[in-house]
Design a protein around this motif. Structure first.
Motif, mmCIF file in Angstrom:
data_model
loop_
_atom_site.group_PDB
_atom_site.id
_atom_site.type_symbol
_atom_site.label_atom_id
_atom_site.label_comp_id
_atom_site.label_asym_id
_atom_site.label_seq_id
_atom_site.Cartn_x
_atom_site.Cartn_y
_atom_site.Cartn_z
ATOM 1 N N ASP A 82 0.830 -1.206 0.000
ATOM 2 C CA ASP A 82 0.000 0.000 0.000
ATOM 3 C C ASP A 82 0.873 1.269 0.000
ATOM 4 O OD1 ASP A 82 -1.803 2.025 0.354
ATOM 5 O OD2 ASP A 82 -2.844 1.116 2.047
ATOM 6 N N PRO A 83 0.926 1.969 -1.118
ATOM 7 C CA PRO A 83 1.771 3.173 -1.178
ATOM 8 C C PRO A 83 1.243 4.319 -0.304
ATOM 9 C CG PRO A 83 0.452 3.003 -3.170
ATOM 10 C CD PRO A 83 0.232 1.735 -2.402
ATOM 11 N N MET A 84 -0.038 4.258 0.073
ATOM 12 C CA MET A 84 -0.574 5.315 0.916
ATOM 13 C C MET A 84 0.080 5.313 2.294
ATOM 14 S SD MET A 84 -2.587 7.926 0.948
ATOM 15 C CE MET A 84 -3.850 7.746 -0.318
ATOM 16 N N LEU A 85 0.408 4.118 2.802
ATOM 17 C CA LEU A 85 1.075 4.035 4.102
ATOM 18 C C LEU A 85 2.458 4.687 4.047
ATOM 19 C CD1 LEU A 85 0.190 0.393 5.229
ATOM 20 C CD2 LEU A 85 -0.873 2.542 5.965
ATOM 21 N N SER A 86 3.196 4.376 2.979
ATOM 22 C CA SER A 86 4.535 4.962 2.842
ATOM 23 C C SER A 86 4.444 6.479 2.707
ATOM 24 C CB SER A 86 5.240 4.377 1.613
ATOM 25 O OG SER A 86 5.298 2.971 1.694
ATOM 26 N N TYR A 87 3.450 6.935 1.963
ATOM 27 C CA TYR A 87 3.267 8.382 1.805
ATOM 28 C C TYR A 87 2.934 9.028 3.148
ATOM 29 C CZ TYR A 87 0.980 12.793 0.791
ATOM 30 O OH TYR A 87 0.607 14.114 0.808
ATOM 31 N N VAL A 112 0.625 6.582 -5.340
ATOM 32 C CA VAL A 112 0.371 7.808 -4.587
ATOM 33 C C VAL A 112 1.505 8.767 -4.916
ATOM 34 C CG1 VAL A 112 0.183 8.884 -2.328
ATOM 35 C CG2 VAL A 112 -0.868 6.651 -2.734
ATOM 36 N N ARG A 113 1.137 9.897 -5.463
ATOM 37 C CA ARG A 113 2.125 10.898 -5.875
ATOM 38 C C ARG A 113 1.947 12.123 -4.977
ATOM 39 N NH1 ARG A 113 1.939 11.122 -11.815
ATOM 40 N NH2 ARG A 113 3.728 9.714 -11.695
ATOM 41 N N GLY A 114 2.986 12.460 -4.244
ATOM 42 C CA GLY A 114 2.915 13.592 -3.340
ATOM 43 C C GLY A 114 3.995 14.607 -3.662
ATOM 44 N N TRP A 115 3.652 15.879 -3.514
ATOM 45 C CA TRP A 115 4.598 16.962 -3.814
ATOM 46 C C TRP A 115 5.076 17.607 -2.519
ATOM 47 C CZ3 TRP A 115 0.937 15.456 -7.205
ATOM 48 C CH2 TRP A 115 1.297 15.372 -8.560
ATOM 49 N N TYR A 122 10.504 3.510 4.538
ATOM 50 C CA TYR A 122 9.104 3.139 4.670
ATOM 51 C C TYR A 122 8.622 2.387 3.438
ATOM 52 C CZ TYR A 122 9.130 6.642 8.426
ATOM 53 O OH TYR A 122 9.416 7.365 9.549
ATOM 54 N N ALA A 123 9.022 2.859 2.264
ATOM 55 C CA ALA A 123 8.602 2.214 1.024
ATOM 56 C C ALA A 123 9.118 0.781 0.950
ATOM 57 C CB ALA A 123 9.100 3.019 -0.173
ATOM 58 N N GLU A 124 10.378 0.589 1.314
ATOM 59 C CA GLU A 124 10.955 -0.762 1.281
ATOM 60 C C GLU A 124 10.221 -1.695 2.234
ATOM 61 O OE1 GLU A 124 15.296 -2.987 1.868
ATOM 62 O OE2 GLU A 124 15.118 -0.794 2.056
ATOM 63 N N VAL A 155 4.980 11.971 5.223
ATOM 64 C CA VAL A 155 4.449 13.266 5.648
ATOM 65 C C VAL A 155 4.884 13.556 7.084
ATOM 66 C CG1 VAL A 155 2.344 14.556 6.150
ATOM 67 C CG2 VAL A 155 2.492 13.191 4.067
ATOM 68 N N LEU A 156 4.786 12.567 7.939
ATOM 69 C CA LEU A 156 5.209 12.746 9.329
ATOM 70 C C LEU A 156 6.717 12.948 9.423
ATOM 71 C CD1 LEU A 156 2.999 10.010 11.038
ATOM 72 C CD2 LEU A 156 2.581 12.472 10.905
ATOM 73 N N ALA A 157 7.459 12.251 8.561
ATOM 74 C CA ALA A 157 8.912 12.422 8.548
ATOM 75 C C ALA A 157 9.285 13.843 8.136
ATOM 76 C CB ALA A 157 9.550 11.415 7.596
ATOM 77 N N ALA A 158 8.540 14.404 7.195
ATOM 78 C CA ALA A 158 8.818 15.775 6.758
ATOM 79 C C ALA A 158 8.659 16.749 7.916
ATOM 80 C CB ALA A 158 7.896 16.153 5.603
ATOM 81 N N ARG A 159 7.606 16.577 8.694
ATOM 82 C CA ARG A 159 7.397 17.460 9.852
ATOM 83 C C ARG A 159 8.536 17.296 10.857
ATOM 84 N NH1 ARG A 159 3.237 20.455 12.279
ATOM 85 N NH2 ARG A 159 4.042 21.218 14.264
ATOM 86 N N ARG A 160 8.943 16.058 11.100
ATOM 87 C CA ARG A 160 9.996 15.793 12.081
ATOM 88 C C ARG A 160 11.331 16.387 11.642
ATOM 89 N NH1 ARG A 160 9.874 10.689 11.733
ATOM 90 N NH2 ARG A 160 11.673 10.439 10.349
#
Length: 402
Positions: free
Chosen positions: A228-233, A270-273, A298-300, A237-242
């Protein structure tokens, strides 16, 4: 002027503005700009990249003093980001004429096209093309969410996409460019100042993260069997905040595209910018590297493939120090002056930043009491806007008569 612009492109449901490049609302704003120029007896020009110019005096004389900003918006943007600078430019000219000022240099007002990049994903397209920071081939490949290319959009709006390209001769006419903008933060509100002068624009960029997984049935696929790519995405997002918090920077995943985008389907893509900005290059590199490293981990773990593409980047912009100091002197930024003008940096990109490599540039900020921007809640009080117009008029008078 403000009342005339206010309804153009305003969404009745959100109250925000949807003035996207080469669309109907943007074209209405362009008509408004031309009408304002002609009503003042200014010489109107449209350059090869769709940027609009209004001139008092002969621009070919050179060493011109130019001000202005943009009229397009982000999706559901506020009323002030961009338009305040354009409206204030015309108002400052009106003020200077009321003072009876006689200029020794040409004075120009500009509306740069597609500053926000809301439609084609790249900010400051008009100024980038003029400054040679965006090639014709790159511009022709820009595509909106509906698959419409920039050339097709320009052509549909009645403009010639084959004419776009560097406009160094026009920029060479400019001796100084000063952009007034609503502050996109609360620095001035905290200090109690109505107007500030910009020192620099933080380095910033946009990165696209493509998480590719496996589409499957949301009701019948065991959690253990999912890719599920949504989980990795979501974890990214949380990693970006951290990472941003630890470095004293900012990082935002603000746009997402999902395929097949079904409520009962595990996504295949899931494509995120990512938008990230920091006070210096080293810090920005640390933040983005940390986000990408975490996203790959996360993706791996989820059996998802990740591709990361840097779509745009702007290095740190130090505004012309001599021009900045001269503006501070014009505005009386000495200890005995009634008006003390703070100098502050910003994390937001602007056309002035794009032009800074070619033209001496500076920026003025007008206080934003909420600090909110890119939102319908964006606001500046009328007396602060008037103070901005007065400051801009003083600056233009000082620069155009030196």
């Amino acid at each position: 002027m403000w009342r005339e612009l206010q309804p153009i492109g305003r969404h009745p449901g959100t109250g925000g503005y949807r003035r996207f490049a080469w669309g109907g609302a943007d074209l209405e704003c362009r008509d408004w700009f031309r009408e304002q120029a002609e009503a003042r007896g200014l010489v109107y020009e449209l350059d090869r990249n769709g940027n609009q110019w209004a001139w008092l005096g002969d621009p070919a004389a050179g060493d011109a003093v130019v001000t202005g900003s943009h009229l397009d918006s982000v999706p559901d943007g506020g009323a002030f980001d961009g338009p305040l600078g354009v409206v204030s430019s015309f108002a400052a000219l009106d003020e200077l004429r009321a003072r009876g000022v006689r200029f020794t240099k040409p004075l120009g007002i500009v509306n740069f096209g597609d500053e926000e990049g809301a439609r084609f994903g790249l900010a400051c397209v008009g100024s980038r093309l003029s400054a040679g920071q965006l090639t014709v081939d790159q511009a022709h490949r820009l595509t909106d969410a509906d698959g419409v290319t920039l050339p097709r959009a320009m052509e549909a709006a009645g403009y010639d996409p084959e004419a776009i390209g560097p406009d160094r001769e026009r920029l060479a006419r400019i001796g100084a460019f000063v952009e007034l903008h609503v502050e996109q933060g609360r620095a001035l509100d905290i200090t109690g100042d109505r107007v500030g002068v910009a020192s620099a624009i933080w380095p910033h960029g946009r990165w696209r993260f493509d998480f590719r997984g496996e589409a499957n049935h949301a009701g019948t696929t065991r959690l253990a069997d999912r890719h599920d790519p949504m989980l990795s995405y979501a974890e990214s997002v949380l990693a970006a905040r951290r990472e941003a918090r630890l470095a004293g920077a900012v990082a935002t995943f603000g746009k997402i595209s999902v395929e097949p985008n079904g409520v009962n389907a595990i996504p295949s893509l899931v494509r995120g910018w990512l938008d990230s900005r920091a006070a210096d290059q080293a810090t920005l590199d640390t933040v983005v590297d940390g986000i990408e490293r975490a996203a790959r981990e996360y993706a791996e773990a989820q059996g998802v493939r990740l591709d990361v593409v840097r779509e745009s980047f702007t290095p740190v912009v130090e505004f012309d120090h001599a021009l900045r100091d001269e503006i501070a002197r014009i505005l009386g930024a000495d200890e005995d002056a009634e008006l003390k003008v703070p100098v502050l940096g910003t994390g937001a990109g602007h056309d002035a930043g794009i032009l800074s490599g070619t033209v001496p540039t500076a920026m003025l900020f007008v206080r934003n009491p909420t600090g909110v921007s890119h939102s319908p809640a964006e606001y500046a009080a009328e007396d602060d806007c008037v103070a901005g117009v007065t400051a801009l008029a003083d600056v233009l008078e000082g620069l155009a008569r030196r």
